[in-house]
Design an enzyme around this catalytic site. Structure first.
Site, PDB file in Angstrom:
ATOM      1  N   GLY B 244       0.908  -1.401  -0.132  1.00 34.22           N
ATOM      2  CA  GLY B 244       0.097   0.339   0.017  1.00 34.22           C
ATOM      3  C   GLY B 244       0.605   1.230  -0.290  1.00 34.22           C
ATOM      4  O   GLY B 244       2.070   1.495   0.186  1.00 34.22           O
ATOM      5  N   HIS B 245       0.469   1.985  -0.369  1.00 35.10           N
ATOM      6  CA  HIS B 245       0.814   4.152  -0.384  1.00 35.10           C
ATOM      7  C   HIS B 245       2.006   3.660   1.370  1.00 35.10           C
ATOM      8  O   HIS B 245       1.616   3.982   2.029  1.00 35.10           O
ATOM      9  CB  HIS B 245      -0.099   5.130  -0.712  1.00 35.10           C
ATOM     10  CG  HIS B 245      -1.520   4.954   0.299  1.00 35.10           C
ATOM     11  ND1 HIS B 245      -2.205   6.358  -0.346  1.00 35.10           N
ATOM     12  CD2 HIS B 245      -2.127   4.226   1.069  1.00 35.10           C
ATOM     13  CE1 HIS B 245      -3.314   5.781   1.220  1.00 35.10           C
ATOM     14  NE2 HIS B 245      -2.767   5.107   1.405  1.00 35.10           N
ATOM     15  N   ASN B 246       2.942   4.260   0.481  1.00 35.35           N
ATOM     16  CA  ASN B 246       3.353   4.667   2.174  1.00 35.35           C
ATOM     17  C   ASN B 246       4.051   4.144   3.092  1.00 35.35           C
ATOM     18  O   ASN B 246       4.534   4.303   4.250  1.00 35.35           O
ATOM     19  CB  ASN B 246       3.016   6.236   2.921  1.00 35.35           C
ATOM     20  CG  ASN B 246       2.554   7.005   2.485  1.00 35.35           C
ATOM     21  OD1 ASN B 246       1.016   7.902   1.746  1.00 35.35           O
ATOM     22  ND2 ASN B 246       3.222   7.918   1.533  1.00 35.35           N
TER      23      ASN B 246
END
Lengths: 349, 349, 349
Positions: B244-246
């Protein structure tokens, strides 16, 4: 509703003759397509397999129905009475909906290596790429953007859907269907630990797929490390499945979507693996093992039957209490044992 | 068996010199390929690492074997005695099976933006697409149908397999391998609730990948919302993984297939994440955490070690009984407590 | 950091006017981009939504901050005070980062069937393939390598990212985003058992997607068997999700990555499905059901609320003990019952 062309119409008599069952009523009616009991209309054939839907037989506006002898008297609509209504229906659906014909030949925008051997009846779509020494059999269809690596071999009538990728050396038998985005033959996940980090081990085995195998969209099957990864005849794999290197999947085994099979697992023929089940590496499942969706198989299963291992769902508050208790389950057992011991002593006056 | 070209043959002496270990027996024999003890034949080098297979050493028809000093006397075949037989074998396999050379240059059917910078030694395959201001380093190989977006940067010798997609701004270091169908830099899943439904939040961070990273087939790594998603040096990701993002994945961490990592998780270096494990968002795993396949990590883990959380599999009838009882586990504990209290009182005569 | 072009700068006043909230401080400052409190600098707008990060407000070097009235006095930086800071921030981020414009027209290396209807304002990238009788609406963007089958229809402003595949007959509404590698309309997994193996049943339904739907990278949505698979307006699907044939996903339902939904599940509107949750086939979730990540939904849920079913993670030794006890949970309950019975008799003097 879909506007795809169909092959019909056929008379009900003709369908029964080709697909099994006996006509009751007017066998000369024309059937053009299949549909559900609920939505079927003029020229359409419905079926009753699950008794749960028997109430829909009365209301249906289908021109014909496939059903069992037990349910034959529920309707006066023309019908095919079959011992296996679902199977007869499946054959009728296949008869009426043949695979779309693709024009034979190589599209001018396909990129085919001069050393590839393409059967004249095969169809190679735009932007497909075929590597050197690949062999594409009679009647194969390679859809747009599919990439077929060097030395790949495809048996007759096999279909590779759009943007699927077959790495070099992959072997696929006849009458297979490989859906869009599937990847066959990427490197198996073999790494050796070194002080400087993980050293990737060359994966020099292949993926070898038998006949009449279906492989779902975005499913991945890794090539073997030394020996091959093998998918036997008649295997059916749904979407987003992962098959690790050197796995064997036995003939006619079926797996629902999102299953993961770790390296070197040996899965017998005619197994059924439920969705998102996980099968650890280096173990064996004998013929006829059924795994419930969501289960994690951590050990070999040497006896046919149905196996499960899924945490039951509950409302969140109940789950929180039970999950917290579960983390102390072992001490609960010890406390129970102590009580039992105590109870054993207590009768002494 | 595969017909891929190999780099050999090499003498056993030469292999030991380059890959570690000491030759016992005739070091002048020629080795052409590696294989299993079971299947190796003339000109092939096998290895014994797992003592479970020691019985195969006697029967093998391999020309050479890599094994430990402990097992060196099991055979009279020419052999390399090594303190780390698997590592020596891995190096020998790499020596004999170099990555296939790709012809340098841009295929006439590749679509390369005029503002992209392609190193002259890089190879861009048919139907690959390279966006504006992308930088492709020395010796990179971009396989057919791969799409490399605007402003992407690839370090030297990085390989992008067929039909993989790198969205705009993705950064990848040198010596990486990105397998077919992998997607780097698609939008992170950031949504704000509004009365009219979910409002998508622009994802303006990037995916930044270090050196010597492997990314498996159909794996997806989302771009960051504001900051970047970071995959550090030496990370190895198998197929069908979601990052997922980050998220940060620390150096030399390894993940088996089908793992899911939710947004903003911070995973330390040298972790091992088993297949289909699930890691919740906004939590932290320190260096050296091992997660068993199929486990769901719901909280930070601040101590190295091995962690598990998997429901045990059983035959279906036993599972049904145990799962039903599990849903009442909390009341079981209360009943046990009542009995204990009662037992405490019972001694009173 | 990304070098993607932005739409700004805008004054803080202008942003508040368009995105909600009231300016406190100098509304004439220019905002060029959004960023985190920690990393924002000159010309950047940060936000405070989660009170956990309130400590960062003091140190931030952002030019502006969006926050709630409750936190407005934490800083003297120019700020937008909003009842819903995250929503105001989301709108500001959208304002500053519009979707990149794509040049209208058909790239010379796209392959568009002569019978397809392409709006003049649509953009068709290199190596995209558009089948016969497809309809591509105003302002659509078809990225490189995407394959859009025959008779597919796309509403206005819908974006299909690189190498995604839409099989024939798929219908997608306006303002949708379909990410790279997603596959819509592959065959549903319908098989009938025969003595000779599994017989595939033709899948003649479609995939029908509403408006403002997002579909993540490498997600797969199968076409219906007879009726359609339906994704209603405003649904948001993350990456690597599998939606089986004939599923309905109700409006504004959101699913995190790696979820699997089996065939014919009927999921109500405004549900939230956590990552890697699994939903069995032929069941129903009413409006407003929240499923915890990693849970397996085996039965219909007819009451809104939050539901969980996840095995708690523990260090491996504790897990082994508890898992072993769990396999005997049923007998534990029986033993407890026996003790209770015994305790009931024991008071007799």
């Amino acid at each position: 509703m879909p506007a795809s062309p169909t092959a019909g119409p056929f008379t009900l008599d003709e369908i029964a003759k080709r697909c099994g069952g006996t006509v009751v009523g007017d066998g000369r009616i024309l059937i053009r397509q299949v549909n559900t009991l609920e939505n079927a209309g003029d020229g359409e054939l419905a079926f009753l397999s699950n008794p749960k839907y028997r109430g829909q037989v009365e209301q249906t506006r289908a021109s014909g129905i496939v059903l069992s002898a037990e349910h034959a008297s529920l309707t006066t609509v023309s019908r095919i009475v079959s011992e296996q209504p679902y199977l007869t229906y499946a054959r009728a659906a296949t008869l009426l909906n043949p695979t779309t014909e693709a024009p034979p030949g190589v599209h001018p925008r396909a990129e085919v290596d001069a050393r590839a051997r393409i059967a004249p009846t095969a169809s190679i779509g735009p932007n497909a790429v075929i590597g050197h020494d690949a062999e594409i059999g009679d009647g194969c269809v390679i859809h747009p953007g599919a990439v077929v690596g060097a030395r790949v071999s495809l048996g007759a009538r096999t279909i590779i859907h759009a943007n699927a990728v077959l790495y070099a050396d992959t072997q696929v038998g006849s009458d297979c269907v490989i859906h869009a985005g599937a990847v066959l033959g990427a490197d198996g996940f073999g790494m050796a630990e070194t002080p400087a980090g993980w050293l990737k081990i060359p994966q020099i085995g292949r993926v070898v797929v038998g006949e009449r195998v279906d492989i779902g969209a975005n499913t991945t099957i890794d090539r073997g490390a030394l020996d091959d990864t093998v998918i036997e005849d008649g295997v059916k794999l749904d979407n987003l499945i992962q098959i690790g290197h050197n796995v064997r999947v036995g003939a006619h085994t079926i797996m629902a979507a999102c299953v993961g099979v770790a390296g070197s697992a040996d899965i017998g023929p005619r197994c059924m693996i439920g969705g998102a089940a996980l099968i650890a590496g280096h173990l064996r499942l004998v013929e006829g093992v059924h795994i419930t969706a969501g289960s994690f198989v951590m050990r070999s299963i040497l006896k046919p039957g149905r196996y499960s291992g899924v945490f039951p769902i509950d409302d969140n508050a109940a789950w929180e209490k039970n999950a917290a208790t579960l983390r102390q389950l072992h001490t609960l057992r010890d406390r129970l044992r102590a009580l039992e011991k105590n109870a054993g002593r207590s009768p002494t006056p």
